[in-house]
Design a protein around this motif. Structure first.
Motif, PDB file in Angstrom:
ATOM      1  N   VAL A   1      10.266  -0.800   6.575  1.00  0.00           N
ATOM      2  CA  VAL A   1       8.989  -0.617   7.283  1.00  0.00           C
ATOM      3  C   VAL A   1       9.292  -0.558   8.778  1.00  0.00           C
ATOM      4  O   VAL A   1      10.113  -1.330   9.274  1.00  0.00           O
ATOM      5  N   MET A   2       8.647   0.390   9.449  1.00  0.00           N
ATOM      6  CA  MET A   2       8.749   0.434  10.910  1.00  0.00           C
ATOM      7  C   MET A   2       7.428  -0.026  11.475  1.00  0.00           C
ATOM      8  O   MET A   2       6.375   0.439  11.025  1.00  0.00           O
ATOM      9  N   GLU A   3       7.468  -0.947  12.434  1.00  0.00           N
ATOM     10  CA  GLU A   3       6.215  -1.427  13.022  1.00  0.00           C
ATOM     11  C   GLU A   3       6.242  -1.204  14.528  1.00  0.00           C
ATOM     12  O   GLU A   3       7.303  -1.233  15.154  1.00  0.00           O
ATOM     13  N   PHE A   4       5.036  -0.971  15.076  1.00  0.00           N
ATOM     14  CA  PHE A   4       4.908  -0.692  16.512  1.00  0.00           C
ATOM     15  C   PHE A   4       3.739  -1.497  17.074  1.00  0.00           C
ATOM     16  O   PHE A   4       2.752  -1.728  16.366  1.00  0.00           O
ATOM     17  N   PHE A   5       3.893  -1.896  18.338  1.00  0.00           N
ATOM     18  CA  PHE A   5       2.831  -2.697  18.946  1.00  0.00           C
ATOM     19  C   PHE A   5       2.525  -2.236  20.359  1.00  0.00           C
ATOM     20  O   PHE A   5       3.402  -1.757  21.060  1.00  0.00           O
ATOM     21  N   SER A   6       1.237  -2.397  20.716  1.00  0.00           N
ATOM     22  CA  SER A   6       0.865  -2.134  22.109  1.00  0.00           C
ATOM     23  C   SER A   6       0.272  -3.406  22.686  1.00  0.00           C
ATOM     24  O   SER A   6      -0.051  -4.339  21.950  1.00  0.00           O
ATOM     25  N   VAL A   7       0.146  -3.442  24.012  1.00  0.00           N
ATOM     26  CA  VAL A   7      -0.337  -4.676  24.631  1.00  0.00           C
ATOM     27  C   VAL A   7      -1.862  -4.718  24.709  1.00  0.00           C
ATOM     28  O   VAL A   7      -2.442  -5.725  25.083  1.00  0.00           O
ATOM     29  N   GLU A   8      -2.497  -3.605  24.352  1.00  0.00           N
ATOM     30  CA  GLU A   8      -3.964  -3.558  24.356  1.00  0.00           C
ATOM     31  C   GLU A   8      -4.449  -3.393  22.916  1.00  0.00           C
ATOM     32  O   GLU A   8      -3.748  -2.829  22.089  1.00  0.00           O
ATOM     33  N   ALA A   9      -5.689  -3.874  22.669  1.00  0.00           N
ATOM     34  CA  ALA A   9      -6.293  -3.601  21.371  1.00  0.00           C
ATOM     35  C   ALA A   9      -6.605  -2.101  21.324  1.00  0.00           C
ATOM     36  O   ALA A   9      -7.021  -1.534  22.323  1.00  0.00           O
TER      37      ALA A   9
ATOM     38  N   MET B   1      -1.010   8.284  12.315  1.00  0.00           N
ATOM     39  CA  MET B   1      -0.691   7.659  11.026  1.00  0.00           C
ATOM     40  C   MET B   1      -0.249   8.702  10.006  1.00  0.00           C
ATOM     41  O   MET B   1       0.663   8.476   9.217  1.00  0.00           O
ATOM     42  N   LYS B   2      -0.929   9.865  10.056  1.00  0.00           N
ATOM     43  CA  LYS B   2      -0.594  10.935   9.105  1.00  0.00           C
ATOM     44  C   LYS B   2       0.836  11.433   9.341  1.00  0.00           C
ATOM     45  O   LYS B   2       1.617  11.586   8.398  1.00  0.00           O
ATOM     46  N   VAL B   3       1.149  11.639  10.612  1.00  0.00           N
ATOM     47  CA  VAL B   3       2.496  12.119  10.932  1.00  0.00           C
ATOM     48  C   VAL B   3       3.540  11.072  10.558  1.00  0.00           C
ATOM     49  O   VAL B   3       4.600  11.392  10.014  1.00  0.00           O
TER      50      VAL B   3
ATOM     51  N   SER C   1       0.820  -1.225   0.000  1.00  0.00           N
ATOM     52  CA  SER C   1       0.000   0.000   0.000  1.00  0.00           C
ATOM     53  C   SER C   1       0.847   1.265   0.000  1.00  0.00           C
ATOM     54  O   SER C   1       0.385   2.324  -0.378  1.00  0.00           O
ATOM     55  N   LYS C   2       2.109   1.150   0.458  1.00  0.00           N
ATOM     56  CA  LYS C   2       3.035   2.288   0.552  1.00  0.00           C
ATOM     57  C   LYS C   2       2.510   3.368   1.490  1.00  0.00           C
ATOM     58  O   LYS C   2       2.839   4.552   1.335  1.00  0.00           O
ATOM     59  N   GLN C   3       1.661   2.981   2.433  1.00  0.00           N
ATOM     60  CA  GLN C   3       1.176   3.949   3.410  1.00  0.00           C
ATOM     61  C   GLN C   3       0.954   3.260   4.775  1.00  0.00           C
ATOM     62  O   GLN C   3       0.945   2.037   4.842  1.00  0.00           O
ATOM     63  N   PRO C   4       0.794   4.066   5.834  1.00  0.00           N
ATOM     64  CA  PRO C   4       0.635   3.459   7.151  1.00  0.00           C
ATOM     65  C   PRO C   4      -0.577   2.528   7.223  1.00  0.00           C
ATOM     66  O   PRO C   4      -1.600   2.786   6.593  1.00  0.00           O
TER      67      PRO C   4
END
Ligand SMILES: Nc1ncnc2c1ncn2[C@@H]1O[C@H](COP(=O)(O)OP(=O)(O)O)[C@@H](O)[C@H]1O
Ligand SMILES: [Mg+2]
Length: 528
Positions: free
Chosen positions: A270-278, A286-288, A227-230
């Motif tokens: 690609v940079m990926e980030f995760f949190s422990v909650e949904a 995402m825009k930034v 997709s080339k986007q967040p």
């Protein structure tokens, strides 16, 4: 709590009854009915218009009723006047009270309105303050990333700094990077670049991630690749396209978002980030991040460009070294052929000529002079050929080693130029293989050529020594001295060549000059 109005009403009733009782005992001629006006001010305190009306009406009724209940007395016109004045007073006061009440109600309404407006404004202000704070946090993040992306540090460190900044901003505990391995690849390789707030907690997830490359469309990174986007996943454990969640029971993360590092339209990481909650998607973030991805793409681009330059430098260096090696081999071969073949033939020719010369001892003709001249010529040619062979590659280097070769070259140089050659011995035997010896010898020759061409020196001093792993040759002249500009000038190809030769053997050439006091060239070569 007892209602205040009730108290006033009660008071009014008691007062009304009291006055009525008084009225029924005092004769009509006395103007006691005037007391009924008190009812109106009491009602005024109830702050309710309705009670003012009621009190005025009650006052009116009581005033009129009083006429019939009071014992007779006074003139009739006096009675009517008294009672009329009472009624007049009651209604004037009532009207005044009503006006005042109306006014204060209006004021109250205005006040309430104002209060409401202020409250609304405060809410708006708070809202825009929060927005502003959010906005300025994004601006700060953007700035931090831009600084990190433009710093002259390794790409790895740039990415690490950015991961931790973004994690701190979003308050997410896990950040990770994928990079495409080269410019033509369309696969994302997991880099070992992480931000982990609690490494042991996410150990399983880290291990799985580091073992999972992603192609187009695969998992969260693969989706971003296409997709080339967040992209955002509210809960990766419930997502159908999140392969890592299928590998382990509990990978410890829930919501995930990722964004591309872009060079133009190409995703290079690609940079990926995760949190422990949904978590629901945060559109602002995402825009930034989309813009941050462009900044970081530039850092990747710069790294690639640097690697390209380094690679092509390395190729050039190898090419140069190979050319020099070939040149050396050629010189050795030609020197040998010139020496062995040509000099051999000339020696034979010389022998033949001397025999011929001997046979002609009695010959008085000019033929004898000719043969002798030819003999001389052949002799000179033999010397020249030997010199050429010597210049091409002195056999002394191969036969006796570097130390002897340098001595010999120095003496030759002295003979040819008149510049004094002093060699400081005391360094023991130099043990060096033939390739390294050749490198030092050629650098030494180039140094002598420079001294002759540029230095205007009278003396040259050479010092050689050997220390554990390193052989050092120091050549000092007492000429005009080289300047630092000349040393670093890109056009100083002789010096560049000297350096490259030394570099091929893990060594270097250090040049220092002092104005009018000469130049020192120090050659260091690793022994193995
Ligand atoms: N021993 C020396 N004394 C003074 N100047 C020197 C010496 N060696 C080199 N230089 C200066 O450094 C310059 C670069 O040397 P080099 O790279 O060998 O190039 P080239 O000899 O072809 O000019 C020379 O042009 C000269 O000006
Ligand atoms: Mg030169």
């Amino acid at each position: 709590m007892i209602n205040k109005n009730f108290i006033y009403i009660l008071l009014a009733v008691i007062v009304a009854v009291g006055i009525l009782l008084l009225d029924t005992t005092v004769p009509l001629g006395v103007a006691d009915s005037i007391l009924y006006i008190i009812l109106v001010p009491i009602a005024f305190f109830t702050k309710n218009k309705k009670f003012i009306y009621i009190s005025a009406i009650a006052g009116t009724l009581l005033t009129v009723t009083g006429i019939f209940l009071s014992p007779p007395g006074g003139e009739i016109w006096q009675v009517i006047t008294n009672r009329s004045l009472t009624l007049f007073a009651i209604w004037v006061i009532a009207i005044l009270c009503l006006l005042e009440r109306g006014q204060s109600e209006k004021m109250k309404a205005i006040h309430a309105d104002l209060e409401k407006n202020i409250q609304k404004r405060t809410v708006d202000l708070n809202k825009s303050n929060t927005e502003l704070e959010k906005e300025s946090a994004y601006v700060q993040l953007h700035k931090d990333v831009a600084i990190a992306a433009n710093e002259k540090i390794e790409l790895q460190d740039t990415l690490k700094v950015c991961l931790s900044k973004i994690c701190a901003h979003a308050n997410w505990p896990v950040g990770h990077v994928y990079l495409v391995p080269n410019q033509t690849s369309n696969w994302l390789e997991p880099a070992k670049i992480w931000f982990l707030e609690n490494p042991s907690r996410f150990d399983t997830f880290r291990k799985i991630s580091e073992a999972t490359p992603f192609g187009p469309g695969m998992g969260l990174p693969g989706r971003v690749l296409v997709s080339k986007q967040p992209e955002w996943i509210i809960d990766v454990t419930k997502d159908t396209n999140f392969p890592r969640a299928k590998v382990a029971e509990n990978i410890g993360v829930k919501a995930g978002f990722a964004f591309p590092l872009l060079i133009g339209k190409k995703v290079v990481g690609v940079m990926e980030f995760f949190s422990v909650e949904a978590e629901e998607p945060n559109r602002d973030l995402m825009k930034v991040m989309a813009e941050v991805g462009i900044q970081l793409g530039r850092a990747v681009e710069r790294q690639w460009a640097e690697e390209d330059i380094q690679n092509s430098n390395e190729r050039l260096r190898r090419l140069y070294q190979r050319l020099e090696m070939i040149r050396e081999e050629e010189r050795t071969r030609i020197a040998r052929e010139v020496h062995d073949e040509l000099a051999q033939i000339l020696s034979t020719l010389k022998l033949e000529l001397s025999l011929l010369d001997k046979k002609m001892t009695d010959d008085k003709s000019s033929l004898r002079t000719d043969t002798q001249m030819m003999l001389l010529l052949v002799n000179n040619t033999i010397q020249t050929v030997k010199r050429i062979a010597m210049d091409l590659r002195p056999p002394i280097l191969d036969d006796l080693g570097l130390h002897e070769a340098i001595q010999w070259q120095g003496r030759e140089f002295e003979k040819r130029t008149g510049i004094n050659f002093i060699s400081e011995v005391g360094f023991g035997n130099i043990e060096l293989d033939i390739e390294r010896s050749t490198a030092i010898f050629r650098i030494f020759q180039e140094t002598l050529t420079n001294i002759l061409r540029h230095a205007k020196a009278k003396n040259i001093n050479v010092l050689m020594h050997q220390e554990d792993a390193m052989v050092t040759v120091k050549i000092k002249d007492d000429g005009i001295g080289i300047t630092s500009d000349q040393i670093s000038d890109n056009k100083s190809l002789g010096i560049l060549g000297m350096r490259e030769r030394a570099r091929a053997w893990k060594g270097d050439v250090n040049i220092q000059g002092t104005h009018d006091q000469g130049t020192t060239v120090t050659i260091n070569i690793q022994r193995n």
